[in-house]
Design an enzyme around this catalytic site. Sequence first.
Site, PDB file in Angstrom:
ATOM      1  CE1 TYR A  10     -11.981   1.286   5.417  1.00  0.00           C
ATOM      2  CE2 TYR A  10     -10.819   2.517   7.110  1.00  0.00           C
ATOM      3  CZ  TYR A  10     -10.820   1.851   5.902  1.00  0.00           C
ATOM      4  OH  TYR A  10      -9.662   1.750   5.179  1.00  0.00           O
ATOM      5  CG  HIS A  41      -7.275   0.769  -1.091  1.00  0.00           C
ATOM      6  ND1 HIS A  41      -6.518   1.045   0.029  1.00  0.00           N
ATOM      7  CD2 HIS A  41      -7.618  -0.538  -1.003  1.00  0.00           C
ATOM      8  CE1 HIS A  41      -6.412  -0.055   0.757  1.00  0.00           C
ATOM      9  NE2 HIS A  41      -7.059  -1.023   0.154  1.00  0.00           N
ATOM     10  CB  CYS A  64      -4.158   3.496  -2.197  1.00  0.00           C
ATOM     11  SG  CYS A  64      -5.231   4.554  -1.201  1.00  0.00           S
ATOM     12  CG  HIS A 104      -1.934   1.016   1.300  1.00  0.00           C
ATOM     13  ND1 HIS A 104      -1.680   2.328   1.618  1.00  0.00           N
ATOM     14  CD2 HIS A 104      -3.257   0.944   1.038  1.00  0.00           C
ATOM     15  CE1 HIS A 104      -2.808   3.013   1.560  1.00  0.00           C
ATOM     16  NE2 HIS A 104      -3.784   2.200   1.204  1.00  0.00           N
ATOM     17  CG  ASP A 106      -9.671   3.505   1.185  1.00  0.00           C
ATOM     18  OD1 ASP A 106     -10.090   3.042   2.261  1.00  0.00           O
ATOM     19  OD2 ASP A 106      -8.496   3.892   1.019  1.00  0.00           O
ATOM     20  CG  HIS A 107     -10.796   6.346   3.933  1.00  0.00           C
ATOM     21  ND1 HIS A 107      -9.684   7.126   3.991  1.00  0.00           N
ATOM     22  CD2 HIS A 107     -10.431   5.145   4.446  1.00  0.00           C
ATOM     23  CE1 HIS A 107      -8.678   6.433   4.500  1.00  0.00           C
ATOM     24  NE2 HIS A 107      -9.111   5.239   4.779  1.00  0.00           N
TER      25      HIS A 107
HETATM   26  C1  DNO Z   1      -6.579   3.141   6.192  1.00  0.00           C
HETATM   27  C2  DNO Z   1      -5.932   2.156   5.341  1.00  0.00           C
HETATM   28  C3  DNO Z   1      -4.616   1.630   5.885  1.00  0.00           C
HETATM   29  C4  DNO Z   1      -4.213   0.435   5.028  1.00  0.00           C
HETATM   30  C5  DNO Z   1      -2.898  -0.157   5.419  1.00  0.00           C
HETATM   31  C6  DNO Z   1      -2.489  -1.233   4.436  1.00  0.00           C
HETATM   32  O1  DNO Z   1      -7.721   3.405   6.003  1.00  0.00           O
HETATM   33  O2  DNO Z   1      -5.793   2.598   4.049  1.00  0.00           O
HETATM   34  O3  DNO Z   1      -4.783   1.236   7.196  1.00  0.00           O
HETATM   35  O4  DNO Z   1      -5.151  -0.564   5.196  1.00  0.00           O
HETATM   36  O5  DNO Z   1      -1.926   0.799   5.490  1.00  0.00           O
HETATM   37  O6  DNO Z   1      -1.488  -1.997   5.015  1.00  0.00           O
END
Ligand code: DNO
Length: 394
Positions: free
Chosen positions: A365, A305, A278, A240, A348-349
């Site tokens: 989340y 992501h 991401c 990531h 994501d988020h």
């Molecule tokens: C937060 C996430 C991070 C991600 C880690 C991957 O929302 O994007 O916690 O899961 O860094 O290892």
Amino acid sequence: MEKTWRWFGKKDQIKLETLRQIGVEGIVSALHDIPNGEVWPLEAIKEYKNHIERFGLKWSVVESLPVSEAIKYAGENRDQLIENYIRSLENLGQAGVTTVCYNFMPVLDWARTDLFHPWKDGSSSLFFDKAKFAYFEIHILKRQGAEQDYTSETLSKVETLKQTMTQSDNDYLIDSVIVKTQGFVNGNIKEGDLNPVEKFKNLLSLYDGIDKNQLRENMKYFLEKIMPVCEKYGIQMCVHPDDPPFALLGLPRIVTNEEDIHWILNSVNNPHNGITFCTGSLSANPENDVPKLAQKFVSRTKFVHLRSTEVFENGDFIEADHLKGRGKLVEVIRIFEKENPTLPMRPDHGRLLSEEEDKGYNPGYGFLGRMLALGQLDGVIAAVNNEFSNQNKS
Ligand code: DNO
């Protein structure tokens, strides 16, 4: 793309059955209760996987199998910890869970200063306020030399903050930066830990003398050791990007931009050494052109992501609406749908809507904000596929 969702296990308030009903196909999760560095037992993996499958879903991606600090800073016990990591991978491979996300960020897994930054409509989102972060480093951590990492404009804002921040504002900032964002991701600091600031300072000191090149060498060492087990079981490792993708706390950063990703993929040039693309993290560096990076690294992308950010001139950034901001998700989705349509992606988020404020969701989340994002992204996927089939007809 395969539509996946980050689910935090049986304690998660969001039910697997609901996820299936909103069109989720795969689950992204981890054995969150196993302490960082310990082996994930085969039986526990199988049990978790079966549980997910009972709801008509699959366990698509492990996020994360955390890399212990001592592997990152090359501590004395790193070989033992890598051995444990390999055993966890072997167990995952035997159970058939073969996409594994991890990160190589020292100490902090991700960083924000505000977890509930208000929007005009009453919802809130995550926010990174550069001056507040500088204030945290300079006046709370009292990190030597921290001032040198900031412009005079930021430093003068820090002085204003110093006049106005109360003890409870400080506690809230500490909680946001090093506790709330970390606990749920198997981080180093957990809710309820006594004196998190001291603990954090000790963790930072483990990296004294470790620069970017040394951290890169430590990552290479780790990747070379784990590649054989990945080859044996067909495991795709996907690192990531650093979040945010710029230097913080005097720590080295090695997954921030095109050059870094290129270095990682080439220094261990094995198809099992891949990335988590991401769009959120990468877009927070104003120099990154996100669609260009997607096109360049699509063949080594194993997991995506999808979120976006808006970056301001003073260095602050906010998590934007998924279809706005620097992430350019329509373009990114077009690239991935064209080149690798089975890639797992997760929204994501998401913003926290006011009716969910007291649910106690992990920051970023909540349910409704992510469901809205999934709906938007699903619409984009349908639209680009429609574009492709029209192109084929003409
Ligand atoms: C937060 C996430 C991070 C991600 C880690 C991957 O929302 O994007 O916690 O899961 O860094 O290892």
